[in-house]
Design a protein around this motif. Sequence first.
Motif, mmCIF file in Angstrom:
data_model
loop_
_atom_site.group_PDB
_atom_site.id
_atom_site.type_symbol
_atom_site.label_atom_id
_atom_site.label_comp_id
_atom_site.label_asym_id
_atom_site.label_seq_id
_atom_site.Cartn_x
_atom_site.Cartn_y
_atom_site.Cartn_z
ATOM 1 N N SER A 1 8.357 0.295 14.370
ATOM 2 C CA SER A 1 8.197 -0.948 13.630
ATOM 3 C C SER A 1 6.875 -1.621 13.974
ATOM 4 O O SER A 1 6.430 -1.631 15.130
ATOM 5 N N VAL A 2 6.218 -2.166 12.965
ATOM 6 C CA VAL A 2 4.995 -2.947 13.174
ATOM 7 C C VAL A 2 5.394 -4.378 13.515
ATOM 8 O O VAL A 2 6.146 -5.022 12.772
ATOM 9 N N GLU A 3 4.863 -4.884 14.630
ATOM 10 C CA GLU A 3 5.159 -6.252 15.041
ATOM 11 C C GLU A 3 4.140 -7.239 14.496
ATOM 12 O O GLU A 3 4.493 -8.331 14.047
ATOM 13 N N LYS A 4 2.863 -6.821 14.524
ATOM 14 C CA LYS A 4 1.829 -7.741 14.022
ATOM 15 C C LYS A 4 0.505 -7.004 13.879
ATOM 16 O O LYS A 4 0.329 -5.885 14.372
ATOM 17 N N ILE A 5 -0.415 -7.651 13.155
ATOM 18 C CA ILE A 5 -1.800 -7.195 13.069
ATOM 19 C C ILE A 5 -2.644 -8.234 13.794
ATOM 20 O O ILE A 5 -2.567 -9.431 13.494
ATOM 21 N N VAL A 6 -3.458 -7.784 14.739
ATOM 22 C CA VAL A 6 -4.302 -8.706 15.505
ATOM 23 C C VAL A 6 -5.762 -8.377 15.234
ATOM 24 O O VAL A 6 -6.195 -7.242 15.438
ATOM 25 N N GLU A 7 -6.508 -9.366 14.758
ATOM 26 C CA GLU A 7 -7.936 -9.154 14.534
ATOM 27 C C GLU A 7 -8.631 -8.893 15.863
ATOM 28 O O GLU A 7 -8.215 -9.398 16.917
ATOM 29 N N HIS A 8 -9.698 -8.110 15.806
ATOM 30 C CA HIS A 8 -10.377 -7.680 17.030
ATOM 31 C C HIS A 8 -10.730 -8.865 17.932
ATOM 32 O O HIS A 8 -10.507 -8.828 19.146
ATOM 33 N N LEU B 1 6.555 -12.189 7.047
ATOM 34 C CA LEU B 1 7.731 -11.325 6.904
ATOM 35 C C LEU B 1 8.402 -11.071 8.253
ATOM 36 O O LEU B 1 9.642 -11.060 8.351
ATOM 37 N N LYS B 2 7.602 -10.866 9.288
ATOM 38 C CA LYS B 2 8.182 -10.623 10.620
ATOM 39 C C LYS B 2 8.928 -11.863 11.121
ATOM 40 O O LYS B 2 9.996 -11.744 11.746
ATOM 41 N N GLU C 1 12.133 -9.565 8.671
ATOM 42 C CA GLU C 1 12.085 -8.465 7.716
ATOM 43 C C GLU C 1 11.353 -7.282 8.334
ATOM 44 O O GLU C 1 10.515 -7.426 9.237
ATOM 45 N N LYS C 2 11.640 -6.106 7.832
ATOM 46 C CA LYS C 2 11.163 -4.871 8.446
ATOM 47 C C LYS C 2 9.785 -4.482 7.896
ATOM 48 O O LYS C 2 9.566 -4.456 6.680
ATOM 49 N N VAL C 3 8.874 -4.168 8.811
ATOM 50 C CA VAL C 3 7.511 -3.758 8.449
ATOM 51 C C VAL C 3 7.224 -2.415 9.114
ATOM 52 O O VAL C 3 7.401 -2.265 10.326
ATOM 53 N N GLY C 4 6.790 -1.448 8.329
ATOM 54 C CA GLY C 4 6.466 -0.130 8.863
ATOM 55 C C GLY C 4 5.009 0.230 8.601
ATOM 56 O O GLY C 4 4.236 -0.552 8.055
#
Length: 455
Positions: A148-155, A205-206, A210-213
């Motif tokens: 599961s993807v928890e988050k996207i973090v910018e550099h 969504l998280k 909700e589920k993120v893949g």
Amino acid sequence: MYSCALILAAGQGKRIKSNLPKVLHKVCGKEMVNHVIDTMRMAKIQDVNVIIGKGAELVQEMTQEKKVSYSIQSEQLGTGHAIICAKEFLKDKDGVVAIFTGDAPLVKSETVESLIKKHITEGNSATLLTSIIDNPNGYGRIIRSGDSVEKIVEHKDCNVSELETKEINAGMYCFNIKSLVDALDKLSNNNAQGEYYLTDVIGILKNQQEKVGALVTEFEETLGVNSRVELAKAEEIMKERINNKHLENGVTIIDPRSTYIGIDVTIGQDTIIYPGNVIEGNTEIGTDCMLYPNSRISNSKIGDNVEIQSSVILDSKVGGNTTVGPFAYIRPESVIGEKVRIGDFVEIKKSTIGNNTKVSHLTYIGDAEVGESCNFGCGTVVVNYDGKNKHKTKIGNNSFIGCNTNLVSPVEVKDNTYIAAGSTITKEVPEGSLAIARAKQTNIEGWVNKKALKK
């Protein structure tokens, strides 16, 4: 399940330094946005909406044959804002939407299909396309918890641990339409740039549990084009893909590095292509052809067993067992028959040439219908233009046209005729006739001495 696609194509692309909208720059002969549209269609997505802004009219003009719909992003306020501008397209739809960018032409249809399949199979609300690279510097990181993807973090926002992550966001997604539309209402532009980011939808969504893949694909597929350097890199990658496809299908390409083949070109087995050839558009080349160096063929159909040497063929048809060149020019709307010889320095313009006819050298044929088994002598000209209008010439079967003949259109030469060398033909030549149209030769003896011209 119903699926549709959104393609982001609203930006001008300042780094590419062009008056042309970035997505209209070509890779292997096709505009980048049209590559992406075609990829969606190959992935069995028929309902495609292109989000346009800068240069909108031109983008519409160059994509209109693709039968897509359009959404307008009049101000470029981020990727999330672009999707907000397409809410009318998404309204009342139920299913999944794939979101891709019009400046990333290298993504494969198989990857799009796999992304949608994974999204549906796993029951995700969102599924991201990602890549794993050795040097992720500058890219947003994908932070996972298992699959599961928890988050996207910018550099710039990564902590020490997150900086070690090598999985990056490709900026291409698949969403449940209703989940996406609901999340768009919660997007905020409360950031330094004052823009709405599509990546923030993942966090929304998280937070709603909700589920993120994510689906990992090769980094090469996800490359976006923002500069001429990156455009050249995309061209190189796609060119290699195209050439390898033809090599695997039984075509011999003697030097792939110096051979240019457009993405929509088809080539038959056992055709041999020498260096320096440029084959463009919707060209079809048959089997067992020989393309010697330095020809250009565009939007043309070439039959089997054709030999072409250092010539240009545009928007025309060439029948089987024909030879063309060297240095021939076949202009648009020409149809060359089978077992024809089009030789050196011959120009054919909007004409049909019958089977077994020979036009061996230094000849111009324009706006003409030429029958079968004719022979054209050196220096023949079909005089098709009177200064205002183009006129047609018809030449029957088994005609022999002598050297340095002018056929002044409109004129008809019937079957089984001979035209004497040096003639200027302005009237119909009846079947079975010999036509001679030149001044009678007169010899004036002693003229040179009388004029004191002898050296």
